[in-house]
Design a protein around this motif. Structure first.
Motif, PDB file in Angstrom:
ATOM      1  N   PHE A   1     -15.670  65.964  47.458  1.00 16.22           N
ATOM      2  CA  PHE A   1     -14.211  65.845  47.550  1.00 16.22           C
ATOM      3  C   PHE A   1     -13.562  67.227  47.604  1.00 16.22           C
ATOM      4  O   PHE A   1     -12.673  67.472  48.434  1.00 16.22           O
ATOM      5  CB  PHE A   1     -13.657  65.043  46.363  1.00 16.22           C
ATOM      6  CG  PHE A   1     -12.155  64.965  46.356  1.00 16.22           C
ATOM      7  CD1 PHE A   1     -11.495  64.005  47.109  1.00 16.22           C
ATOM      8  CD2 PHE A   1     -11.397  65.879  45.626  1.00 16.22           C
ATOM      9  CE1 PHE A   1     -10.102  63.948  47.135  1.00 16.22           C
ATOM     10  CE2 PHE A   1     -10.005  65.830  45.650  1.00 16.22           C
ATOM     11  CZ  PHE A   1      -9.360  64.860  46.404  1.00 16.22           C
TER      12      PHE A   1
ATOM     13  N   LEU B   1     -10.281  77.645  44.337  1.00 18.44           N
ATOM     14  CA  LEU B   1     -11.248  76.655  44.844  1.00 18.44           C
ATOM     15  C   LEU B   1     -12.587  77.311  45.209  1.00 18.44           C
ATOM     16  O   LEU B   1     -13.632  76.654  45.166  1.00 18.44           O
ATOM     17  CB  LEU B   1     -10.674  75.895  46.051  1.00 18.44           C
ATOM     18  CG  LEU B   1      -9.575  74.880  45.690  1.00 18.44           C
ATOM     19  CD1 LEU B   1      -8.958  74.288  46.953  1.00 18.44           C
ATOM     20  CD2 LEU B   1     -10.109  73.769  44.795  1.00 18.44           C
TER      21      LEU B   1
ATOM     22  N   TYR C   1     -10.626  58.462  50.055  1.00 21.48           N
ATOM     23  CA  TYR C   1      -9.740  59.500  49.532  1.00 21.48           C
ATOM     24  C   TYR C   1      -9.691  60.687  50.505  1.00 21.48           C
ATOM     25  O   TYR C   1      -8.611  61.227  50.782  1.00 21.48           O
ATOM     26  CB  TYR C   1     -10.216  59.938  48.141  1.00 21.48           C
ATOM     27  CG  TYR C   1      -9.138  60.522  47.252  1.00 21.48           C
ATOM     28  CD1 TYR C   1      -7.853  60.790  47.728  1.00 21.48           C
ATOM     29  CD2 TYR C   1      -9.403  60.806  45.907  1.00 21.48           C
ATOM     30  CE1 TYR C   1      -6.870  61.316  46.894  1.00 21.48           C
ATOM     31  CE2 TYR C   1      -8.423  61.334  45.072  1.00 21.48           C
ATOM     32  CZ  TYR C   1      -7.157  61.592  45.576  1.00 21.48           C
ATOM     33  OH  TYR C   1      -6.189  62.116  44.753  1.00 21.48           O
TER      34      TYR C   1
ATOM     35  N   GLU D   1      -7.231  57.915  42.939  1.00 18.14           N
ATOM     36  CA  GLU D   1      -7.862  58.562  41.773  1.00 18.14           C
ATOM     37  C   GLU D   1      -8.575  57.514  40.909  1.00 18.14           C
ATOM     38  O   GLU D   1      -9.679  57.749  40.435  1.00 18.14           O
ATOM     39  CB  GLU D   1      -6.834  59.336  40.940  1.00 18.14           C
ATOM     40  CG  GLU D   1      -6.352  60.635  41.593  1.00 18.14           C
ATOM     41  CD  GLU D   1      -7.400  61.753  41.612  1.00 18.14           C
ATOM     42  OE1 GLU D   1      -8.406  61.669  40.881  1.00 18.14           O
ATOM     43  OE2 GLU D   1      -7.204  62.715  42.379  1.00 18.14           O
TER      44      GLU D   1
ATOM     45  N   PHE E   1     -11.653  56.568  42.578  1.00 16.03           N
ATOM     46  CA  PHE E   1     -12.606  57.680  42.504  1.00 16.03           C
ATOM     47  C   PHE E   1     -13.352  57.653  41.167  1.00 16.03           C
ATOM     48  O   PHE E   1     -14.572  57.755  41.124  1.00 16.03           O
ATOM     49  CB  PHE E   1     -11.888  59.022  42.700  1.00 16.03           C
ATOM     50  CG  PHE E   1     -12.816  60.131  43.116  1.00 16.03           C
ATOM     51  CD1 PHE E   1     -13.024  60.421  44.453  1.00 16.03           C
ATOM     52  CD2 PHE E   1     -13.499  60.892  42.160  1.00 16.03           C
ATOM     53  CE1 PHE E   1     -13.895  61.438  44.848  1.00 16.03           C
ATOM     54  CE2 PHE E   1     -14.368  61.900  42.539  1.00 16.03           C
ATOM     55  CZ  PHE E   1     -14.565  62.179  43.879  1.00 16.03           C
TER      56      PHE E   1
HETATM   57  C1  LIG Z   1     -10.856  63.325  42.939  1.00 16.34           C
HETATM   58  C2  LIG Z   1     -10.295  64.633  42.491  1.00 16.34           C
HETATM   59  N1  LIG Z   1      -8.989  64.735  42.265  1.00 16.34           N
HETATM   60  C3  LIG Z   1      -8.471  65.923  41.856  1.00 16.34           C
HETATM   61  C4  LIG Z   1      -9.254  67.030  41.688  1.00 16.34           C
HETATM   62  C5  LIG Z   1      -8.661  68.318  41.200  1.00 16.34           C
HETATM   63  N2  LIG Z   1      -8.469  69.255  42.235  1.00 16.34           N
HETATM   64  C6  LIG Z   1      -9.353  70.216  42.515  1.00 16.34           C
HETATM   65  O1  LIG Z   1     -10.389  70.397  41.941  1.00 16.34           O
HETATM   66  C7  LIG Z   1     -10.633  66.883  41.944  1.00 16.34           C
HETATM   67  N3  LIG Z   1     -11.491  67.902  41.802  1.00 16.34           N
HETATM   68  N4  LIG Z   1     -11.114  65.668  42.340  1.00 16.34           N
END
Ligand SMILES: Cc1ncc(CNC=O)c(N)n1
Length: 267
Positions: free
Chosen positions: A96, A131, A161, A256, A259
């Motif tokens: 992701f 990042l 996503y 989210e 996820f």
């Molecule tokens: C699924 C998801 N959402 C938000 C973040 C946070 N952003 C960067 O790291 C992340 N790592 N993964």
């Protein structure tokens, strides 16, 4: 303040969740815009003082809680986590984050073209820069857990996503809408992982570094900067743009939840 959802809560069950949330939230949304003309004075004041983001977090609090107090997060916090779940999350999140880089790049382009404040660029650029460190961290962490990242395939929720991120990279999507999404994506991780390192949490020592990565104060400040940018734009936005941004916020929160659900291996 937050409603805890137990690990076996059917509310978060994969089947039907998206549908239920979509159905109820669409109804709520219709109500908000129908009553715009007879909007109460307090609501107007609240919108001005609190900012749209805070108002929406309250309005969609069940969805917001579903995203920030997911059973996966609660299981880290109370140390009942199954390490296989953690590894699944780690590997999927690495993929992701790689897709998140071009998304952030697209936000920088929009900030440059559309922003009314030059300071936005630095905030977003700072996020972009961290990042690089994050990707290195994922590689190190995966190696520590014996995960071979090159063999990991994205699961359906991850693909969905990443598809949302890609749709947001379209130049036609307004800066206000993408900033709302950007803030929400970061804020969910900040709120979730901060909960795991709060006083009273029983997070296992080997997971503390992960939680601190997103739960730390500096990341919290960065999320607040993103929120301020989003709120500033939302305050000036047309009704149509506001509607799009609110739907986008809800969509991010739903993605989210899905996820986190992947970590349970039932998707
Ligand atoms: C699924 C998801 N959402 C938000 C973040 C946070 N952003 C960067 O790291 C992340 N790592 N993964």
């Amino acid at each position: 303040m937050f409603i805890r959802l137990g690990p076996s809560s059917s509310f978060l069950g994969v089947h039907g969740l998206g549908f239920w949330l979509k159905a109820t939230c669409r109804v709520e949304l219709a109500l908000l815009y129908k009553t715009k003309s007879d909007c109460k004075k307090e609501e107007v004041r609240e919108r001005m003082e609190a900012g749209m983001s805070e108002l929406w977090m309250k309005k969609h609090r069940l969805l917001y809680q579903a995203a920030t107090r997911h059973p996966f997060i609660l299981s880290i916090r109370d140390a009942t986590i199954n390490i296989a779940s953690f590894k699944t999350w780690l590997a999927q999140d690495y993929l992701f984050v790689r897709a998140f880089v071009p998304f952030v790049a697209s936000v920088i382009i929009k900030a440059w073209k559309e922003s009314d404040e030059s300071g936005d660029m630095e905030v977003i650029l700072g996020g972009m820069a961290s990042l690089e460190d994050e990707i290195s961290w994922f590689k190190r962490e995966a190696a520590n857990w014996g995960i071979s990242l090159s063999e990991v395939l994205p699961q359906q929720a991850n693909k969905n996503y990443c598809r949302l991120l890609e749709s947001l990279m379209n130049p036609d999507v307004e800066y206000t809408v993408v900033m709302t999404a950007f803030w929400a994506i970061e804020a969910v991780y900040q709120e979730s992982f901060a909960h795991c390192i709060e006083e009273g949490s029983k997070t296992p020592p080997e997971l503390k570094e992960t939680c601190a990565r997103w739960g730390n104060q500096a990341f919290g400040n960065y999320c607040q900067s993103l929120q301020k940018i989003a709120d500033r734009r939302l305050q000036k936005a047309s009704d149509e743009e506001l509607k799009k941004a609110e739907v986008m916020l809800m969509s991010v929160l739903e993605h989210e939840v899905e996820f986190w659900n992947m970590s349970r291996g039932n998707v």
